[in-house]
Design an enzyme around this catalytic site. Structure first.
Site, mmCIF file in Angstrom:
data_model
loop_
_atom_site.group_PDB
_atom_site.id
_atom_site.type_symbol
_atom_site.label_atom_id
_atom_site.label_comp_id
_atom_site.label_asym_id
_atom_site.label_seq_id
_atom_site.Cartn_x
_atom_site.Cartn_y
_atom_site.Cartn_z
ATOM 1 N N ASP A 1 -78.477 -52.812 0.870
ATOM 2 C CA ASP A 1 -77.163 -53.293 0.420
ATOM 3 C C ASP A 1 -76.005 -52.401 0.870
ATOM 4 O O ASP A 1 -74.925 -52.895 1.176
ATOM 5 C CB ASP A 1 -77.142 -53.506 -1.103
ATOM 6 C CG ASP A 1 -77.799 -52.368 -1.864
ATOM 7 O OD1 ASP A 1 -78.055 -51.299 -1.235
ATOM 8 O OD2 ASP A 1 -78.062 -52.533 -3.059
ATOM 9 N N CYS B 1 -78.120 -35.452 -8.182
ATOM 10 C CA CYS B 1 -77.594 -36.357 -7.155
ATOM 11 C C CYS B 1 -76.261 -36.937 -7.636
ATOM 12 O O CYS B 1 -76.029 -37.052 -8.844
ATOM 13 C CB CYS B 1 -78.542 -37.516 -6.910
ATOM 14 S SG CYS B 1 -80.191 -37.022 -6.397
HETATM 15 ZN ZN ZN Z 1 -81.169 -39.136 -6.458
#
Ligand code: ZN
Length: 776
Positions: free
Chosen positions: A570, A639
């Site tokens: 995506d 992250c």
């Molecule tokens: Zn991650």
């Protein structure tokens, strides 16, 4: 006027000479059927009939069958028939059918008898009624009767002429019975139903003798074999150009009146136009009125047997033209006399092909009414009155044309057509031992042409799929990026349900596409997870999509939908969407960063999407922005996704809500409503310090990730999309100014996408840009 009219002596109720049959006689029927079956078996076994007689065509005469249906085709065929009769290598067979045998049309079979041709078969093939249905029935009747005759005569070649319905039945029958066909006068254009019939006969025929160079070129463009086309000229011109038109005295006094001088009379010949019977009847009516008013010696010929002719006959009678001193009527005039009339008339009016073709040879003035001959090549003697809808228009035309003399034109022949046709038939004789299979010479097919046509009829479009953790969406998207139709369902939790739903939605969309006049070029799928676009495989997906690893998406969908399928992740699709339709247009190096439920993106470098060695490039959500930090869906921690995604915001919102620190005035939570990232953003905007801190942290994390990108790739643009993008853009700009290298920070443009559906559009763009390639 020729009023005599009995069928050929003793021929009533017979299909051909010497074979009287009672259709109710069972024995005779059985015999007839077995004869047919025998003939059919011979043909099916591929053994030519003549071989069973032990006759090689080289050692015997060539059997050439000429079938004639009316006075007009006989005038063209007769010169060829005479030549065939005189040729010692040829055996002429003659079949007489159609309106030749009908009294109202002059019983013109007598011309053939007068010319002393031996007739091998008389076929009553006309179903009376003079309307469209009876014409169709006549074709059917001829098709019932002809096979018997062809079985008996076993012609090597059948000659048919022109564009009449009778000729269509002849050609159909012969083609089905593997009899070679020579068609005379193909390739012409007149502008009525005759065109369809003429061109159909062309397709059924093996050889063509045409009249003009334009006709020859049309035959070529209809994929006919050049070797089988003869530019002969019109056979009637042979007679036309050799006749003595000065020898008119008897003819004029016989048909027009005693003492009538050349140029002092009009000939009227108007046929019904079968595709517009009403209009042509009206035109006939007006023509008679105009001629009555003009009131010079006028010869009116009865029309041919087309639908509508009966009504025309009635109009003639209504006006009492039979007894008018200046008018004479004729059902049939022998061709050699007709030529003399044509050469000497002051004007020919109507819509007969004789006006266009024969009259030109004498420079006789012609008024062509309506569209019946409008497409034919004509000399300058012809004045077309296309809309002959008032008497005044027709009368004006008569005044213009009457008694003029034009230069002679020889478009349709030079007087040597028969000689050429005979030479051609001798050449065909050499083909008789070759397979009869006709070949069509197709021109090379041009892809561009068919695409242009598609484009006019249908909008070239793509089916785009966006398969996310929450929603499964399918859309029809045009070449211009317009979303023409969109469907959305919740993404099912298991692989099987997901595939079932996807296929069902795609099938529905293809049907919708037809409704919307869209030509679907292929399917582009944008999906969460790591994707191998070359193979259309989802390699691995995070927990957002369960049961979505090692999935071949291309094969099952391509085989169910019969369309090419492209798959990409995506983030990459969003980048492609921006590149074709959004803010990435014209930029060679840019990055799209999607900040939605998760975080993803795509990198375009040197105009190409970067996939990486292992299709792991642009996993932008997993850029580390912290040595520790919250756990991430990927299994790692720290992250950017674990700080700034919708899921991360929701996690923080829940924490605040559990501590009762989320809701401030203006932020409401309805009964049973789940806390989401939206609430923390609202709270921050309304001054909740703890919520502000969450959003600031998210911006900081995203800003750091963008710095990493700037320092790694140095793009010209960063395009933020996804529903959180507008809330982050200012914060990200601020972080960059503070933390990125100045040279990278100063030139970068951070922008928010203005596309509603970047991933869907990107999936579509793969199809629209790469539809001619399997991979991109
Ligand atoms: Zn991650």
């Amino acid at each position: 006027m020729n009023t005599a009219g009995v069928a050929p002596d003793g021929q009533h109720g017979q299909d051909h000479l010497g074979q009287k049959r009672d259709p109710h006689d069972l024995a005779s029927r059985r015999q007839y059927r077995s004869l047919q079956a025998r003939a059919r078996n011979k043909m099916l076994s591929g053994v030519p009939d003549m071989d069973t007689e032990g006759l090689n065509v080289k050692n015997r005469k060539m059997r050439v069958c000429v079938a004639t249906c009316n006075r007009a085709d006989y005038s063209k065929l007769a010169p060829v028939m005479f030549a065939l009769r005189d040729d010692p290598d040829m055996e002429l067979q003659v079949v007489v059918m159609g309106s030749h045998l009908i009294d109202d049309y002059g019983s013109t079979y007598r011309m053939i008898q007068q010319d002393e041709f031996e007739v091998d078969g008389y076929l009553h093939t006309i179903v009376r009624g003079e309307d469209e249905a009876s014409m169709a029935e006549s074709v059917g009747l001829a098709l019932v009767k002809l096979p018997d005759v062809l079985v008996r005569l076993k012609p090597d070649l059948l000659i048919v002429h022109g564009d009449r319905f009778d000729a269509l039945s002849l050609a159909t029958c012969a083609a089905l019975m593997n009899v070679r066909i020579l068609h005379i006068e193909g390739g012409e254009v007149s502008g009525t139903i005759d065109d369809s019939i003429r061109h159909s006969i062309t397709k059924l025929s093996h050889y063509h003798a045409c009249c003009t160079d334009r006709a020859r070129r049309r035959l070529l463009s209809m994929c006919e074999d050049n070797d089988h086309i003869l530019l002969a000229g019109c056979p009637t011109y042979d007679k036309l150009l050799s006749c003595n038109a000065k020898n008119y005295d008897n003819v004029l006094s016989k048909w027009v009146g005693e003492g009538v001088k050349p140029k002092d009379f009009i000939v009227a010949l108007q046929h019904p136009v079968t595709t517009d019977i009403k209009g042509s009847l009206k035109m006939f009516d007006l023509m008679l009125d105009a001629l009555l008013e003009f009131n010079v010696k006028t010869l009116v010929l009865f029309p041919n047997i087309d639908a509508g002719s009966k009504e025309m006959t009635r109009m003639i009678r209504l006006r009492g033209l039979e007894h008018h001193p200046n008018f004479s009527l004729a059902k049939h005039i022998p061709y050699d006399q007709f030529i003399i009339l044509l050469a000497n008339t002051g004007c020919l009016i109507g819509n007969s092909s004789a006006g266009i073709r024969e009259a030109g040879a004498f420079g006789t003035p012609v008024i062509n009414l309506g569209n019946r001959q409008i497409g034919r090549e004509a000399g300058e003697n012809v004045l077309h009155v296309r809309d002959a809808d008032t008497k005044g228009k027709i009368l004006h035309a008569v005044n213009l044309q009457y008694q003029k003399q034009f230069p002679c034109s020889y478009i349709y022949g030079d007087g040597h057509a028969v000689q050429r046709i005979m030479k051609f038939i001798h050449k065909i004789r050499n083909d008789l031992e070759k397979p009869i299979q006709k070949s069509f010479i197709f021109p090379p097919m041009k892809d561009t042409v068919s695409q242009d046509i598609d484009h006019i009829l249908e909008t070239q479009s793509a089916l785009a799929v966006d398969l996310g953790g929450t929603n499964l969406r399918v859309a029809i998207i045009s070449q211009q990026g317009e979303v023409l139709h969109k469907m959305s369902e919740l993404t099912p939790p298991t692989y099987e349900q997901r595939m079932d739903l996807l296929v069902r939605m795609l099938v529905e969309a293809t049907s919708k596409a037809v409704e919307l006049s869209c030509r679907i070029l292929g399917i582009g799928i944008s999906t969460g997870g790591r994707v191998n676009p070359h193979e259309g495989m989802v390699l691995h997906s995070t927990k957002i999509l369960e049961e979505w690893s090692s999935i071949d998406l291309r094969t099952p969908i391509s085989s169910k939908l019969h369309l090419p399928v492209w798959v990409d992740n995506d983030g990459n699709c969003a980048a492609l969407g921006e590149k074709k339709f959004g803010k990435g247009k014209g930029s060679e190096d840019f990055i799209t960063l999607i900040v939605g439920t998760g975080i993803g993106g795509g990198i375009v470098l040197n105009n190409e999407l970067v996939h990486g060695a292992n299709f792991c490039a642009a996993e932008l959500g997993h850029i580390s922005v912290s040595m520790d930090g919250p756990d991430c869906m990927c299994g790692s921690s720290g992250c950017v996704e674990s700080y700034a995604s919708g899921i991360a915001l929701q996690r923080e919102a829940k924490k605040l809500h559990d501590a009762d620190e989320l809701l401030v005035p203006g932020v409401h939570l309805r009964e049973g409503e789940e806390v989401t990232g939206k609430h923390v953003i609202q709270a921050a905007q309304l001054g909740n310090k703890k919520a502000e801190k969450v959003v600031e942290t998210a911006c900081e994390a995203l800003g750091l990730a963008v710095c990493t990108l700037l320092h790694t790739v140095n793009p010209s643009h960063i395009i933020l999309c996804g529903h959180l993008a507008p809330h982050y853009v200012d914060g990200v700009r601020e972080v960059i100014q503070r933390r990125a290298l100045p040279s990278a920070a100063n030139s970068i443009q951070i922008m928010v996408s203005d596309l509603e559906e970047p991933a869907l559009l990107g999936a579509a763009s793969i199809v629209l840009e790469y539809a001619t390639r399997r991979i991109y």
